[in-house]
Design a protein around this motif. Sequence first.
Motif: not given
Length: 214
Positions: A63-64, A146, A185-186
Amino acid sequence: MADGSTTIHTAIIQGAKALAIELSGQQADLLTRYVLLLAKWNKAYNLTAVRDPEEMVSRHIIDSLSIVPHVTGDSVLDVGSGPGLPGIVLAIMYPGKKFTTLDSNGKKTRFMLQAKMDLQLANLDVANARVESFKAQVPFDAITSRAFSSLVNMVDGTKHFYKAAGREVPEGLPGSHPALLSCSDMLVPINIMGSLPAKSYQDFCSMKPGSTLA
């Protein structure tokens, strides 16, 4: 590598490839060591609700990594970084950029300091403070997070840390923001003119940094 480490290492490489990101051997090794360190600390401290190291790969590391192509500039502030997500992951991916991770939780900032030392991340600074009280020495080229529930809250809470980097946002225009591309979400900087529209993460992630939303 031990079997568990090998599984995590392989999952990280495969997940990155699915995002069209080719990791160097050193990057894959550092990300694997970060997951193992996070899992170890998480047994004693509540750093993340995700307990399984293999699940940490998909929920946290991949995700990152999804915003790696969108990060621009030389200095990045990660607000509400928790145990270093996405800030430490990005610091591993971009050794030539300077990252500051910000969190008010002492246990999480102590973990990040340990990760910085263990992984020898010279490009990482860790700050233990609330966003409202954090004093930046200089403005940042990009801001990630986040921790915010919406783009509006993100902009309102962090816009004073953001360096426009040559992209002027006219003052006095209703709804103008030196704001941020939302992706998984970032957030990374993007000019958004007008009110912030409802967009899916896929819509945001398909945009180019510096684009303008009407």
